[in-house]
Design an enzyme around this catalytic site. Structure first.
Site, mmCIF file in Angstrom:
data_model
loop_
_atom_site.group_PDB
_atom_site.id
_atom_site.type_symbol
_atom_site.label_atom_id
_atom_site.label_comp_id
_atom_site.label_asym_id
_atom_site.label_seq_id
_atom_site.Cartn_x
_atom_site.Cartn_y
_atom_site.Cartn_z
ATOM 1 N N SER A 279 94.973 -34.099 -13.589
ATOM 2 C CA SER A 279 93.582 -33.693 -13.773
ATOM 3 C C SER A 279 93.415 -32.573 -14.786
ATOM 4 O O SER A 279 92.290 -32.265 -15.190
ATOM 5 C CB SER A 279 92.967 -33.250 -12.440
ATOM 6 N N LYS B 174 92.879 -25.494 -11.086
ATOM 7 C CA LYS B 174 91.635 -25.905 -11.734
ATOM 8 C C LYS B 174 91.049 -24.750 -12.554
ATOM 9 O O LYS B 174 91.447 -23.592 -12.396
ATOM 10 C CB LYS B 174 90.598 -26.337 -10.687
#
EC number: 3.4.21.88
Length: 238
Positions: free
Chosen positions: A159, A197
């Protein structure tokens, strides 16, 4: 081609190694070259290493060895490399060197340091929180900040690929519980799941944003997210 200062430093290190068997200290090098600060010595040493004249070792303090000498100091001419390219490589799964001892804060960034690899971190859907040491990895001191605690994590998932972070990479994390918008962080979600993230605060909410359009941004109440560190470096093994 070396600058005069680089050549002067190389000659000084070589002379001291020949005479004493150990390299000079940063202060001795600074005084010998009449520089105002040790940061100038750091830059010169880095330049000499990048050009292949010296090698810095991690197993003892002030560990510098001469790899080659220029022709002006009696060295053998080097064979040219293709297109002038000299690769810089961080080696993969080799034994980690011992942490150097008795070095100053200015010198510590020249040496590799051994960090714990705290298991795997999800660059995708959050996985279980990480709390155990899996193994250790040697990390270049230039990645680390003096006085800060650091640890490493192996990345699982894709991701964050648009941020240059691939599945299987080892990320270097500086411990902190604070972050600015745009920082890539290790976030603990609801005290159970950890993920890597990009951090964005929006009022009373925290958005954890992926760097891959295949993954949606996840938004949580601020009391559900705890920052455990910020990304400061990355090691990739081929």
């Amino acid at each position: 081609m070396l600058t005069k200062k680089q050549l002067d430093l190389l000659e000084f290190i070589h002379t001291r190694l020949q005479r004493d068997g150990v390299p000079p200290s940063f202060d001795e090098m600074k005084d010998a070259l009449d520089l105002r600060s040790k940061s100038g010595i750091h830059r010169l040493i880095t330049a000499l290493e990048e050009r292949g004249f010296i090698r810095r070792l991690a197993h003892r303090a002030r560990a510098i060895e001469i790899v080659k000498l220029p022709e002006s100091m009696g060295g053998v001419p080097s064979a040219p490399t293709a297109a002038g390219f000299t690769p810089k490589v961080i080696d993969g799964p080799h034994p980690s060197p011992a942490k150097p001892a008795n070095i100053t804060p200015d010198e510590v960034q020249l040496f590799a340091r051994e960090l714990p690899v705290m298991g795997k971190i999800a660059a995708g859907v959050p996985i279980e929180a990480i709390s155990h040491v899996d193994h250790h990895v040697a990390v270049p001191g230039q990645m680390l900040s003096v006085g800060q605690n650091h640890y490493a994590l192996e990345v699982k998932g894709d991701s964050m690929i648009d941020a240059g972070i691939n599945n299987g990479d080892v990320v270097i994390i500086s411990e902190t519980n604070a972050a600015d918008n745009g920082d890539i962080v290790v976030a603990l979600v609801e005290d159970q799941e950890a993920t890597l993230k990009t951090y964005h605060r929006k009022g009373a909410s925290i958005a954890l944003e992926a760097a891959n359009p295949a993954y949606e941004t996840r938004v949580y109440p601020e009391d559900k997210v705890k920052v455990q560190g910020k990304l400061v470096g990355l090691i990739r093994t081929y």
